[in-house]
Design a protein around this motif. Structure first.
Motif, mmCIF file in Angstrom:
data_model
loop_
_atom_site.group_PDB
_atom_site.id
_atom_site.type_symbol
_atom_site.label_atom_id
_atom_site.label_comp_id
_atom_site.label_asym_id
_atom_site.label_seq_id
_atom_site.Cartn_x
_atom_site.Cartn_y
_atom_site.Cartn_z
ATOM 1 N N VAL A 190 2.015 8.856 4.346
ATOM 2 C CA VAL A 190 3.133 9.312 3.509
ATOM 3 C C VAL A 190 2.889 10.699 2.927
ATOM 4 O O VAL A 190 3.722 11.211 2.172
ATOM 5 N N GLY A 191 1.768 11.300 3.253
ATOM 6 C CA GLY A 191 1.538 12.684 2.859
ATOM 7 C C GLY A 191 1.098 12.889 1.428
ATOM 8 O O GLY A 191 1.295 13.969 0.865
ATOM 9 N N ASP A 209 0.036 11.031 -7.740
ATOM 10 C CA ASP A 209 -0.075 12.452 -7.404
ATOM 11 C C ASP A 209 -1.302 12.710 -6.542
ATOM 12 O O ASP A 209 -1.310 13.629 -5.728
ATOM 13 N N VAL A 210 -2.353 11.918 -6.754
ATOM 14 C CA VAL A 210 -3.571 11.989 -5.947
ATOM 15 C C VAL A 210 -4.030 10.563 -5.676
ATOM 16 O O VAL A 210 -4.028 9.720 -6.581
ATOM 17 N N VAL A 211 -4.407 10.294 -4.436
ATOM 18 C CA VAL A 211 -4.981 9.003 -4.067
ATOM 19 C C VAL A 211 -6.471 9.219 -3.806
ATOM 20 O O VAL A 211 -6.851 9.985 -2.917
ATOM 21 N N HIS A 212 -7.299 8.570 -4.600
ATOM 22 C CA HIS A 212 -8.757 8.716 -4.523
ATOM 23 C C HIS A 212 -9.318 7.379 -4.029
ATOM 24 O O HIS A 212 -9.316 6.392 -4.777
ATOM 25 N N VAL A 213 -9.785 7.361 -2.791
ATOM 26 C CA VAL A 213 -10.232 6.123 -2.157
ATOM 27 C C VAL A 213 -11.753 6.114 -2.052
ATOM 28 O O VAL A 213 -12.352 7.032 -1.485
ATOM 29 N N ALA A 261 0.810 -1.215 0.000
ATOM 30 C CA ALA A 261 0.000 0.000 0.000
ATOM 31 C C ALA A 261 0.848 1.273 0.000
ATOM 32 O O ALA A 261 0.607 2.197 -0.785
ATOM 33 N N SER A 262 1.854 1.330 0.851
ATOM 34 C CA SER A 262 2.671 2.551 0.939
ATOM 35 C C SER A 262 3.375 2.834 -0.382
ATOM 36 O O SER A 262 3.422 3.981 -0.848
ATOM 37 N N ALA A 307 -6.136 4.209 2.443
ATOM 38 C CA ALA A 307 -6.285 5.618 2.806
ATOM 39 C C ALA A 307 -5.335 6.007 3.934
ATOM 40 O O ALA A 307 -4.740 7.096 3.918
ATOM 41 N N LEU A 308 -5.178 5.134 4.920
ATOM 42 C CA LEU A 308 -4.244 5.421 6.010
ATOM 43 C C LEU A 308 -2.813 5.514 5.495
ATOM 44 O O LEU A 308 -2.028 6.361 5.956
ATOM 45 N N ALA A 309 -2.460 4.675 4.520
ATOM 46 C CA ALA A 309 -1.115 4.738 3.937
ATOM 47 C C ALA A 309 -0.896 6.076 3.240
ATOM 48 O O ALA A 309 0.183 6.687 3.351
ATOM 49 N N ALA A 310 -1.905 6.555 2.507
ATOM 50 C CA ALA A 310 -1.788 7.851 1.838
ATOM 51 C C ALA A 310 -1.623 8.974 2.847
ATOM 52 O O ALA A 310 -0.807 9.894 2.658
ATOM 53 N N LEU A 311 -2.368 8.902 3.924
ATOM 54 C CA LEU A 311 -2.264 9.921 4.978
ATOM 55 C C LEU A 311 -0.880 9.880 5.619
ATOM 56 O O LEU A 311 -0.263 10.930 5.871
#
Length: 371
Positions: free
Chosen positions: A113-114, A91-95, A83-84, A107-111
């Motif tokens: 790693v910023g 550039d954008v993660v849309h969950v 996931a990370s 979603a937690l992985a995106a949060l």
């Protein structure tokens, strides 16, 4: 722009329903506009295993059922481990967020790693008294809703539910985004006996048995009418078959099971009326698809599209139950009424729920959160 769309499950039977359809429609539209959109999900039931879905590059991980909790109990250790890395490449993660062991970890992985994070809940995250929901809300859901760069909602009702889940203060980054549907070829002129279609998951909330129970009143006026109950089984198939048999209507009903997207469109182009008798339906893609083809739709008042359909004259909004469904179907089987409603349905889909309008809004959201 590289956009990763993450959704719980994709399968040949389209068992996860509308959220996958929305994710694919958005990803295809984004790719047509020159962006690199990809799909990330669990996969189940494929042979051979796909690397793309409807032209969208896809990373599908074999689903494992860890807990007897339906979709909420499915995951993939390989997906969790990746996931990370997967979100860092976007550039954008849309969950397309649900309370499950796929979209929550992504979603937690995106949060973590910023990466810019957009959440779209499709009515799947609402106030709940279930123990699992309370645990997941406390551990992850509230944190994600507060931490996301944008939270997309379909209706004011869904927005109120999300605010109730997170508690005070209300979400500041909420954006309304309706579902869109690609333009479709109009159904041909009607011929043959009346054909009434239900095409959705066979699930208790969607009330397919109400569809069956509406049939006798329709058949009393149109004895040659045909009924189709299509969709993957989520617990109601046995009840549907039993009710059809009890009413002595096995010769009037076809129950083909899950249909592919082309098969759904084929059925819609044969249908005189589309019926979705479900309650509290946020914004059903199956109804949008029917409207786009020009099939008048019958929905209940709690459907997120009910007001639009009623105001446009694109079908009927009714109280839950077979009586209201039957009366609406009979009204729409009048040839002149059907023709008017069909034209209104096409116009409503094109003017209010086109993919171009949805993509314009979504790309604006993406640009804002990347600044």
């Amino acid at each position: 722009m590289k956009i990763l769309h993450a959704v719980t499950l994709h399968s040949p039977s389209h068992a996860f329903g509308g959220p996958v359809r929305v994710a694919l429609n958005l990803a295809k539209g984004l790719r047509e506009r020159g962006h690199e959109a990809r799909l990330l999900a669990l996969g189940e039931g494929f042979d051979p295993w796909p690397v793309s879905v409807e032209g969208v590059p896809a990373k599908l991980f074999p689903a494992r059922r860890l807990l007897p909790l339906g979709f909420s109990g499915m995951t993939s250790p390989a997906l969790l481990a990746s996931a990370s890395r997967l979100v860092r490449d976007a550039d954008v993660v849309h969950v397309h967020l649900a309370r499950d062991l796929v979209t929550l970890p992504v979603a937690l992985a995106a949060l973590r790693v910023g990466r810019p994070l957009v959440l779209q809940t499709h009515g799947m995250v609402d106030p709940s008294e279930r123990l699992l929901a309370k645990v997941l809300d406390a551990v992850a859901v509230r944190r994600l809703l507060r931490g996301a760069d944008a939270v997309l909602h379909l209706t004011p009702h869904e927005r109120a539910g999300l605010d109730a889940v997170v508690g005070a203060p209300p979400l500041a980054q909420a954006v309304r985004l309706v579902n869109g549907t690609p333009a479709q070829e109009e159904r041909p002129p009607l011929s043959g006996p009346p054909r009434i279609l239900y095409s959705a998951r066979l699930q208790a909330r969607k009330r397919p048995v109400d569809f069956v129970d509406a049939a006798p009143a329709v058949l009393a006026v149109h004895p040659d009418a045909e009924f189709v109950v299509a969709g993957p089984d989520e617990g109601e198939l046995a009840a549907v078959r039993a009710r059809v048999t009890a009413l002595g209507l096995t010769d009037r009903f076809t129950v083909p099971g899950a249909l592919s997207t082309p098969e759904v469109l084929t059925e819609l182009r044969r249908a005189h009326v589309y019926v979705l008798p479900s309650v509290d339906e946020p914004f059903p893609m199956s109804v949008l698809e029917a409207l786009s083809v020009g099939v008048p739709a019958v929905v209940t008042h709690s459907n997120g599209l009910a007001r639009d359909i009623a105001a446009a004259g694109a079908g009927r909004a009714v109280d839950p139950g077979p009586q209201g469904v039957a009366e609406a179907v009979l009204a729409l089987l009048d040839p002149s009424e059907n023709t008017k409603a069909s034209h209104a349905a096409r116009a409503l889909a094109a003017e209010s729920f086109s993919m171009d309008a949805v993509l314009d809004t979504l790309l604006g959201v993406y640009e804002d959160i990347r600044r």
